[in-house]
Motif scaffolding. Structure first.
Motif, short mmCIF file in Angstrom:
data_model
loop_
_atom_site.label_atom_id
_atom_site.label_comp_id
_atom_site.label_asym_id
_atom_site.label_seq_id
_atom_site.Cartn_x
_atom_site.Cartn_y
_atom_site.Cartn_z
N GLY A 59 0.79 -1.22 0.00
CA GLY A 59 0.00 0.00 0.00
C GLY A 59 0.82 1.26 0.00
N ARG A 60 1.52 1.53 1.08
CA ARG A 60 2.26 2.79 1.23
C ARG A 60 3.74 2.48 1.44
NH1 ARG A 60 -1.76 5.40 5.82
NH2 ARG A 60 -3.71 4.68 4.86
N VAL A 61 4.56 3.07 0.64
CA VAL A 61 6.00 2.81 0.67
C VAL A 61 6.73 4.14 0.85
CG1 VAL A 61 7.98 1.83 -0.52
CG2 VAL A 61 5.71 0.84 -0.85
N LEU A 62 7.60 4.19 1.83
CA LEU A 62 8.41 5.38 2.08
C LEU A 62 9.84 5.10 1.61
CD1 LEU A 62 8.61 8.23 3.51
CD2 LEU A 62 9.46 6.98 5.49
N LEU A 119 6.74 10.24 9.24
CA LEU A 119 5.90 9.56 8.26
C LEU A 119 5.94 8.04 8.41
CD1 LEU A 119 6.82 11.64 5.08
CD2 LEU A 119 4.58 11.60 6.22
N ALA A 120 7.01 7.51 9.00
CA ALA A 120 7.24 6.06 9.00
C ALA A 120 6.12 5.29 9.66
CB ALA A 120 8.58 5.75 9.67
N ALA A 121 5.51 5.85 10.70
CA ALA A 121 4.48 5.12 11.43
C ALA A 121 3.24 4.85 10.58
CB ALA A 121 4.09 5.89 12.69
N GLN A 122 3.06 5.61 9.50
CA GLN A 122 1.88 5.44 8.66
C GLN A 122 2.16 4.57 7.43
OE1 GLN A 122 -0.94 6.64 9.78
NE2 GLN A 122 0.14 7.56 11.51
N MET A 123 3.35 3.97 7.36
CA MET A 123 3.75 3.25 6.16
C MET A 123 3.56 1.74 6.30
SD MET A 123 4.71 5.56 4.04
CE MET A 123 3.50 6.70 4.75
N ASP A 124 3.37 1.09 5.14
CA ASP A 124 3.38 -0.37 5.07
C ASP A 124 4.78 -0.92 4.90
OD1 ASP A 124 0.58 -0.60 5.23
OD2 ASP A 124 0.42 -0.08 3.10
N GLY A 125 5.68 -0.09 4.45
CA GLY A 125 7.06 -0.52 4.28
C GLY A 125 7.97 0.65 4.01
N ILE A 126 9.24 0.50 4.39
CA ILE A 126 10.24 1.55 4.20
C ILE A 126 11.39 0.98 3.39
CG2 ILE A 126 11.89 3.09 5.35
CD1 ILE A 126 9.96 3.08 7.74
N VAL A 127 11.78 1.71 2.36
CA VAL A 127 12.92 1.33 1.53
C VAL A 127 14.07 2.28 1.85
CG1 VAL A 127 13.80 1.14 -0.82
CG2 VAL A 127 11.46 0.40 -0.30
N LEU A 128 15.19 1.71 2.28
CA LEU A 128 16.36 2.51 2.63
C LEU A 128 17.33 2.48 1.46
CD1 LEU A 128 18.09 4.10 4.64
CD2 LEU A 128 18.95 1.90 5.51
N GLU A 174 13.76 0.95 13.81
CA GLU A 174 13.44 -0.17 14.70
C GLU A 174 12.89 0.32 16.03
OE1 GLU A 174 17.09 -2.30 14.94
OE2 GLU A 174 16.66 -3.60 13.20
N ARG A 175 13.42 1.45 16.52
CA ARG A 175 12.94 1.99 17.80
C ARG A 175 11.49 2.43 17.72
NH1 ARG A 175 18.25 4.37 18.23
NH2 ARG A 175 17.44 6.31 17.33
N ILE A 176 11.07 2.97 16.58
CA ILE A 176 9.69 3.44 16.47
C ILE A 176 8.78 2.35 15.90
CG2 ILE A 176 10.44 5.82 16.21
CD1 ILE A 176 9.96 5.62 13.25
N GLY A 177 9.32 1.17 15.65
CA GLY A 177 8.51 0.06 15.17
C GLY A 177 8.06 0.18 13.74
N ALA A 178 8.80 0.91 12.91
CA ALA A 178 8.42 1.07 11.51
C ALA A 178 8.87 -0.16 10.71
CB ALA A 178 9.07 2.33 10.93
N PRO A 179 8.02 -0.66 9.81
CA PRO A 179 8.37 -1.86 9.03
C PRO A 179 9.34 -1.52 7.90
CG PRO A 179 6.22 -1.10 8.38
CD PRO A 179 6.65 -0.18 9.49
N MET A 180 10.51 -2.12 7.90
CA MET A 180 11.50 -1.88 6.85
C MET A 180 11.46 -3.03 5.85
SD MET A 180 14.79 -0.17 8.73
CE MET A 180 15.36 0.40 7.13
N LEU A 181 11.28 -2.69 4.58
CA LEU A 181 11.26 -3.72 3.53
C LEU A 181 12.65 -4.22 3.21
CD1 LEU A 181 8.65 -2.25 1.02
CD2 LEU A 181 8.30 -3.94 2.82
N GLY A 182 13.62 -3.31 3.11
CA GLY A 182 14.97 -3.71 2.77
C GLY A 182 15.78 -2.53 2.29
N VAL A 183 16.89 -2.85 1.63
CA VAL A 183 17.89 -1.85 1.24
C VAL A 183 18.04 -1.86 -0.27
CG1 VAL A 183 20.25 -1.04 1.61
CG2 VAL A 183 19.07 -2.32 3.41
N VAL A 184 18.23 -0.67 -0.84
CA VAL A 184 18.56 -0.52 -2.25
C VAL A 184 19.96 0.08 -2.35
CG1 VAL A 184 18.00 0.66 -4.41
CG2 VAL A 184 16.17 -0.23 -2.97
N ILE A 185 20.83 -0.59 -3.10
CA ILE A 185 22.19 -0.08 -3.31
C ILE A 185 22.18 0.74 -4.59
CG2 ILE A 185 24.62 -0.67 -3.53
CD1 ILE A 185 24.00 -3.37 -2.30
#
Length: 518
Positions: A272-275, A400-409, A429-440
């Motif tokens: 749904g929502r990706v940061l 914004l992270a708390a409202q996301m379905d996933g975070i891309v770093l 991790e401290r705020i409990g935001a879901p991280m999808l993974g990393v992009v190089i």
């Protein structure tokens, strides 16, 4: 590189050391070449050294008779006495006689240093050697030495000769120097230089805290998966929409991989929502966000790209659209959301630009109205991709992270430091935001061009047809989702059309679709 537990990165594995050698092999090669060159040059400049050898035999006296003579022979010819005779040949008085007879240009002590003796195992033979820069002088010195020793080596017991020494083999003038040997010395120093170079490479790797490869990401951000490795565009192009420019390029294929992996690792069904964020500026987060949104739209998903970087907006420039009115104008009440949504010219992709730069971006992004805007945009299965400011520079991304379905770093190879990436991971991790993974981003050829590179080389060889830009109605890209009985081609094409009507969420108050993510 960190070598701590999973909280701070994985431990170094053998393949990580191989990666170090691949990246910094030039250090190993340069050190080996420098050591070999130095060794060859220094060895070639040294004066040659020749060694002349003579052999002396120690045997029983010919006049020895009876048990007493035999006993004396056994005692005097034991290993200890043979060693004593060998040492006696290096005595200073005997060396002085040789220096005097041959009129050598150095002292008896210098000659003693040039003499070496070896007792041949299980024999009564002593090998005497003399080294000198002059092969003729070495020959004369050793022959005079053994002759003088033999003449004074008889041991008398009761008028009987118990031990006699004789020259078994006189020395010949050597023709080949024993040193220096430039090739041998160069090879030896090159071998040592390889180990020195490996040590320097590992040391520099530990001192260099930048992310350079997949292995560095795994060490710093384990267990986060690597969603994709995006190669650097040729010519260092910026603000490029790769799906519009060349959808069959290596970079476009990397964004397809990112799209597929982001959907696979998403905790929600569907995504749904990706940061999209990064530790610092100029890591390429906006390019990743824009092309990720374009990739999702190309797969048939209705996608909205939100330019949530209200401080330094750049996403609208990719589509040559003005930044205002936009998100900030909606959040302060100057515009309606329907006025802020723009058609991008890309099928299934809409844009909400940043709008007028406000004085309080964090407060606007953390407001309840922003939650309602996100719910409004995400209605009816639309994927919302947000381009946010760097996570370690301002607090907008964590808000914004708390409202996301996933975070891309997004991390940039050769620029982003492991400590910064690790701090962003801890922050979310401290705020409990879901991280999808990393992009190089700007990944090396090995990291970015693995299977895609071989795939497109295969296509260029004419063994397969390049996929059509207009796939058949039954075609669904890997990683995308379609509803049973629904024709993907029936999705509306927003190119050139006005934005579709919004769901009534804003008019009905806070959306019932909002989930408690705290």
């Amino acid at each position: 590189m960190s070598q701590t537990g999973s909280g701070e990165g994985a431990r170094l594995q053998p393949r990580h050391y191989l990666s170090i050698v691949r990246r910094r092999g030039w250090i190993v090669a340069l050190t080996a070449v420098a050591a070999a060159t130095s060794g060859f040059a220094l060895s070639s400049r040294q004066a040659p050294v020749y060694v002349a050898q003579a052999k002396v035999f120690i045997g029983p006296g010919t006049d020895g008779a009876g048990d007493l003579a035999s006993a004396l022979n056994e005692i005097t010819l034991s290993g200890e006495f043979l060693t004593s005779y060998a040492e006696a040949m290096k005595s200073r008085p005997l060396a002085g006689q040789v220096v005097s007879q041959e009129k050598l240009p150095f002292s008896p002590q210098a000659l003693t240093a040039r003499i070496s003796t070896v007792v041949v195992t299980n024999t009564r033979i002593i090998v005497v050697s003399v080294s000198d820069s002059d092969p003729g002088r070495a020959e004369r010195s050793v022959n005079t030495l053994v002759t003088d020793f033999v003449s004074s080596s008889a041991v008398e017991f009761g008028g009987k000769t118990g031990v006699l020494a004789s020259v078994l083999e006189p020395a010949l003038a050597p023709t080949t120097p024993v040193s220096p040997k430039p090739k041998r010395d160069a090879a030896l120093l090159a071998f040592l230089g390889v180990f020195l170079g490996l040590g320097c490479a590992v040391l520099l790797e530990h001192l260099d805290n930048r992310i350079l490869s997949r292995d560095d990401v795994e060490l710093a951000l384990d267990p986060l998966p690597i969603l994709a490795a995006i190669p650097e565009a040729s010519g260092g192009r910026k603000r490029t929409l790769f799906f519009s420019e060349n959808e069959n390029s290596h970079v476009a294929e990397s964004f397809r991989i990112l799209r597929t992996n982001a959907q696979f690792f998403s905790m929600s069904e569907p995504l749904g929502r990706v940061l999209v964020t990064s530790p610092h500026g100029q890591d390429g987060k906006t390019t990743v966000a824009v092309n990720l949104a374009a990739s999702l739209a190309a797969s048939g998903l209705r996608t909205v790209l939100v330019e949530a970087d209200l401080r330094r907006p750049c996403a609208s420039a990719y589509f040559e659209l003005p930044p205002a009115p936009g998100l900030s104008d909606v959040l302060v009440g100057r515009s309606e959301l329907s006025e802020a949504i723009r058609a991008t010219g890309v099928a299934n992709l809409l844009l909400v630009p940043a709008g007028t730069v406000p004085p309080n971006p964090s407060e606007l992004l953390g407001s309840k109205l922003m939650v309602s805007v996100l719910d409004e945009l995400a209605a009816e299965g639309t994927v919302v991709v947000l381009d946010s400011p760097p996570a370690l520079v301002v607090t907008d991304a964590p808000v914004l992270a708390a409202q996301m379905d996933g975070i891309v770093l997004v991390v940039r190879a050769g620029r982003t430091h492991q400590d910064g990436a690790r701090e962003v991971k801890r922050l979310f991790e401290r705020i409990g935001a879901p991280m999808l993974g990393v992009v190089i981003n700007c990944a090396s050829r090995d990291d970015a061009y693995g299977s895609p590179h071989r795939y497109y080389r295969y296509l260029r060889n004419g063994d397969a047809l390049v996929p059509s830009k207009n796939p058949s109605p039954g075609h669904v890209e890997p990683g995308t989702r379609s509803t049973a009985g629904q024709d993907p081609s029936s999705e509306p094409d927003h190119e050139g059309e006005s934005p579709p009507p919004l769901a009534p969420a804003l008019r009905a108050g806070p959306s019932a679709r909002h989930r408690d993510r705290t």
